[in-house]
Scaffold this motif. Sequence first.
Motif, PDB file in Angstrom:
ATOM      1  N   GLU A  52       2.774   8.264   1.758  1.00  0.00           N
ATOM      2  CA  GLU A  52       2.573   7.029   1.102  1.00  0.00           C
ATOM      3  C   GLU A  52       1.924   5.789   2.195  1.00  0.00           C
ATOM      4  O   GLU A  52       2.319   5.897   3.226  1.00  0.00           O
ATOM      5  CB  GLU A  52       4.042   6.507   0.773  1.00  0.00           C
ATOM      6  N   LYS A  81       1.319   0.021  -1.123  1.00  0.00           N
ATOM      7  CA  LYS A  81       1.786  -0.477  -2.287  1.00  0.00           C
ATOM      8  C   LYS A  81       1.306  -1.797  -2.543  1.00  0.00           C
ATOM      9  O   LYS A  81       1.106  -2.726  -1.883  1.00  0.00           O
ATOM     10  CB  LYS A  81       3.483  -0.763  -2.035  1.00  0.00           C
ATOM     11  N   SER A 126       0.602  -4.658  -5.882  1.00  0.00           N
ATOM     12  CA  SER A 126       1.017  -5.203  -7.236  1.00  0.00           C
ATOM     13  C   SER A 126      -0.022  -6.439  -7.715  1.00  0.00           C
ATOM     14  O   SER A 126      -0.408  -7.165  -6.886  1.00  0.00           O
ATOM     15  CB  SER A 126       2.321  -6.017  -6.916  1.00  0.00           C
ATOM     16  N   SER A 150       4.651   2.025 -11.008  1.00  0.00           N
ATOM     17  CA  SER A 150       6.148   1.961 -11.062  1.00  0.00           C
ATOM     18  C   SER A 150       6.648   0.843 -11.807  1.00  0.00           C
ATOM     19  O   SER A 150       7.910   0.326 -12.160  1.00  0.00           O
ATOM     20  CB  SER A 150       6.724   1.641  -9.735  1.00  0.00           C
ATOM     21  N   ALA A 200       2.723  -2.756 -10.415  1.00  0.00           N
ATOM     22  CA  ALA A 200       3.180  -2.171  -8.988  1.00  0.00           C
ATOM     23  C   ALA A 200       2.686  -0.698  -8.887  1.00  0.00           C
ATOM     24  O   ALA A 200       3.029   0.344  -9.731  1.00  0.00           O
ATOM     25  CB  ALA A 200       4.530  -2.307  -8.719  1.00  0.00           C
ATOM     26  N   TYR A 201       1.896  -0.402  -8.027  1.00  0.00           N
ATOM     27  CA  TYR A 201       1.228   0.975  -7.848  1.00  0.00           C
ATOM     28  C   TYR A 201       1.569   1.504  -6.375  1.00  0.00           C
ATOM     29  O   TYR A 201       1.602   0.479  -5.667  1.00  0.00           O
ATOM     30  CB  TYR A 201      -0.272   0.868  -7.963  1.00  0.00           C
ATOM     31  N   VAL A 202       1.905   2.550  -6.080  1.00  0.00           N
ATOM     32  CA  VAL A 202       2.109   3.340  -5.065  1.00  0.00           C
ATOM     33  C   VAL A 202       0.899   4.179  -4.764  1.00  0.00           C
ATOM     34  O   VAL A 202       0.752   4.957  -5.604  1.00  0.00           O
ATOM     35  CB  VAL A 202       3.473   4.043  -4.995  1.00  0.00           C
TER      36      VAL A 202
END
Length: 822
Positions: free
Chosen positions: A281, A284, A286, A516, A520-522
Motif C-alpha cells: 500500500e 490513500k 479521498s 472503499s 476513498a481509494y487505496v
Amino acid sequence: MTAHRNLGFVAAAATLLAAAPLSAIFERWTWLIQAAIVVAVVAGAAALSRLARAPLWGQVLAMLAGLTLALTWVFPGGTEFFAFVPTPATFAHFADLLNASLPDMRSYGVQVPDVDSLLFLAVLGIGAVAIVVDVLSVGLRRPALAGLPMLAIYSVPVAVYVDSVPATPFVVGACGYLWLLVTDNVDRVRRFGRRFTGEGRDVDVWEASPLAAAGRRLAVVGVALAVALPLVVPGMTGGLMSAVGNGTGTGNGRPGQGGSPGRIDLFAALSGQLNQTEVTELVKVSTNEPAPFYLRFGVADELRPDGFRVRVPTGRPANRNLPDPAERGGRGVEQKRYRASVEVSKNLNMPLLPVYAEPVKTDDLGGNWLYDTNLQIVFSNRENSRGKRYSFDYVRSTFSPAALRAAPSLRADDPVLRQQTVTPAVRAVDRLVDQLVKGRTNDYDKVRAIYDYFSVENGFTYSLSTRGGTSGDDITDFLATKVGFCQQYAAAMAWLVRSAGIPARVAFGFSNGSNSGGGAYVLTNRNLHAWTEVYFGGIGWVPFDATPAASVVGSVRSAWAPDTDAPEEVTPLPGSTAAPGGADPSAGAEDPDRLDKDADQGLAVGDNGPTRQNPVWPWWLAGALALLALLAVPALRRSALRRRRRARAAVPAATTLAAVPGQRGEAREIVVGVDADRARADAHAAWDELIDTLVDFHVRVDGTETPRTTAERLAREALVEDAGAVTGVRLLGRAEERARYARDPLTGEDLHPALRSVRGALAARADRRTRLLAALLPPSVLLRWRTALTDRSTRLVTTTGQVRLRLLRWNPRRLLAGRPAR
C-alpha cells in the motif's frame, strides 16, 4: 615573510578548490569567476597586511575590508564611489540580496540559474571561509583545522542536492586541502633549517622525509577509499524513486543505470516496483469527484534514443497561489473544481507528491514543496513524500473531440513546440508516422490515428514479458514485436506523436485503486501506471492512455480517447451500470473477464529487464560453494604437501639389485649402492613435515635448537606418555641430524610410520578446537603464506626505494639547487 605569503596564496587556492562541489548546484560557472575575484582580493589584502607586519587582528580587518570591496565591485548597487568604494546604500543593497536569497532558495531547484541573490550568498560564504582558512593556516599555524570551514562549503550541496553529490568535486576539494598541508610542512622545514640523514648526507628541501611521504601516501589512500568505498558497498534504495547519475545524460530504463545528475529514472523505478510479487500500500486518497482520473506525480519529457528521461523541475512554492486553468476554458472544454485529501504511506519515499492534474490550492504543505507550472508536478529539494498528509483543490478538465479537433496548431517559434517535439532520427518511426497521419488535417485526428494504431486489431498485445528485437533501436523493436506493458505503450505513443510534429510527453502516477466507499481509494504498487499527454494549442496538455484498458486495474477511458479494443456498445439493461469502453473501472485482476490477461505490472521502450524475475537460490548456492571452496584451499594445500613428503619418506634410500647364492648355497641380498642425496632429501622432507605438524598443533618450535635437541625436548615434554611416538621422534631427529652434519646420511629406515605415530600422539593431547583448525585451516600453511607475502612486500619496497633514489639523483630541482651561483 615570503614563506607566509606563499602559504596564504595556497590557502586561498585551496579554498577555491574546496568550493568545487558548488558546481553541482549552479547551471553556469558565473559563481566560480566571482568567487575567484573575491578570494584573490582577500588573499592580496592578507599579504599586504603581513608585509606591513600587522598583528593578527589587523590582518583580519584587512581581509574583511578586501572582502567588502570585492563584493561591492562584483555586486554593485549603483551608488558606489569609483565603482568599488561602498556607501550606506551599498550595504542596504547587500541586505536586500540576503533577504531575497531565502525565498529564491525555496523557489529554485538544482541546478540553479544565475540569480543575483543566490550568487551573492554563495560568493559571500566562500569569501568568509577564505578569511577563516587564512587565519587558521597562516595566522595560527593550524592548517589541519582549516579543513572544518572547507567542509562547511561541501555540506551545502550535500544538504540541498536531491541525489548524491558527484565524487569529482569532492576529490578536487580534498586535493586542495592536502596541498595546504604539504605547503605548511615545507614551510616549517624551511624555517627550521636544513635536514640531514643518519649518514650525515645533506637532504634537499624538496626531498620529502619518510614521515611526510608516508603521511601523503596515507592521505591519498584515504581520499581514494572515501570515493571508491561508497561505489562498492551496496546502498539502500530510496523507495519508489531511484536516483540516476553518471553524468552521461543517458539511461536504459533500469534502476541506477544511466541518466544524469539530479534526474530521476521514473521508468526504472516503476518497473522495479510493479514487478514485485508482494502488494504494498502506497497512497490513500479521498476526493469528491465521482469518477476521478489518474493520480499524477511525475513527467518525463526529455526524449533520448533509449526512451524518455526526467528533467530537473523548477517552480514556485506550492502553498501560494497556483495558476488557474480557467483561462484555457472554451467551447467544448468543461472544467469543474474538486477537493482531495492524500495520505502517503511510509512505503513511498520520493521527492514528489501525488496530486490530481491542475491543482489550484494546497493545504498542509510547507514552503519546501514547489509546484512546476510546466510539468504540473509538486516536488521538493529538501523533503520527501514519506508519511505526508495534505489536501488540495484541483480542476478536472474534460474535452470534446470537436474542441480538440478545432484546436489551432502551434506556431513554429512556439517554445513548447520546439522543446516537446525533439526526436532522434529513426527512419522506421518516421515512415510509420507518415502512413498513419496521411490525409489528416488537424492535430487531434493525427493523434487519434496514432492512438488507434496501438490496438489488438493491429497486432499489439499486453504482456509482462517483452520480446527482444534485432534492429538496435528500442522503439523499432517494440513497434516490430508489438508486445509490452504500459511503460512501452506510453513512451512509444509519445515518440510517434512527436514525430508527427505535435508536443507529447509521458506522465506517471496511479490508476484508480480499490474504492472503499465515499470517494476513498487505496492505491498500491499494482496501481502504478504511465500514460501519454499531448499538447493542443489554446487547450493545454490532454491525457491519452494507449495501454489496453482490460490489462490496467482501475483504467479510465474518455470520450476523446476511447477504448479501441472494447466490443461494440450494448445498451445496458435497466438498473445496470456500464463504464466507458464496456469495462467496469472498479473490476480487479480477479474478474472472470480478466483471468486470461496480465495485470499491469511494469513501466522505457524495449525494456526487457524487469519483466521476469529470475530465481535467487542458484546465486546463493553458487556463493556458498565458492565460499566453501575458498575455505578448503588451506586444507587442500596441507594435504597435497603431506602426500608429497610421505611419498619421499616411505621409500628407503638403499636399493637391492638381486638375491644370489652364497658359498654354502644360501641366498643373500647384495646392496649395490646408496643414493646419499635422496636420503638427505627424504630426511629433510620428513623433518619439515614434523615441524609443520608441531605448528598445526601449537607446539613450540625453536629454530636455534639442533634436531636431536628438538627431538629430546618433544620426547620429554609432549610425547612422554606414548613410547612409540618417543621412538619415532628420536628416529626423525637422528635422520635430520645425519642429513645435516654427517658425511653419510641415515639409510634403510622407513620414516613414514614415525611421522604418523608422532602426529597421532600430538592430536591425542590437543583439544577439539586445535584439531579442527589443524584439519580445516592449518596454521602451518597460513604461516607460510604470510611469510611469503611479507618477503614479496619487502622486496617490492626495497626495489621501489632503489628506483626512487635513482630518480632523485636526476631530479631537476636537485640539479638546479646544486649548480654554483654566478
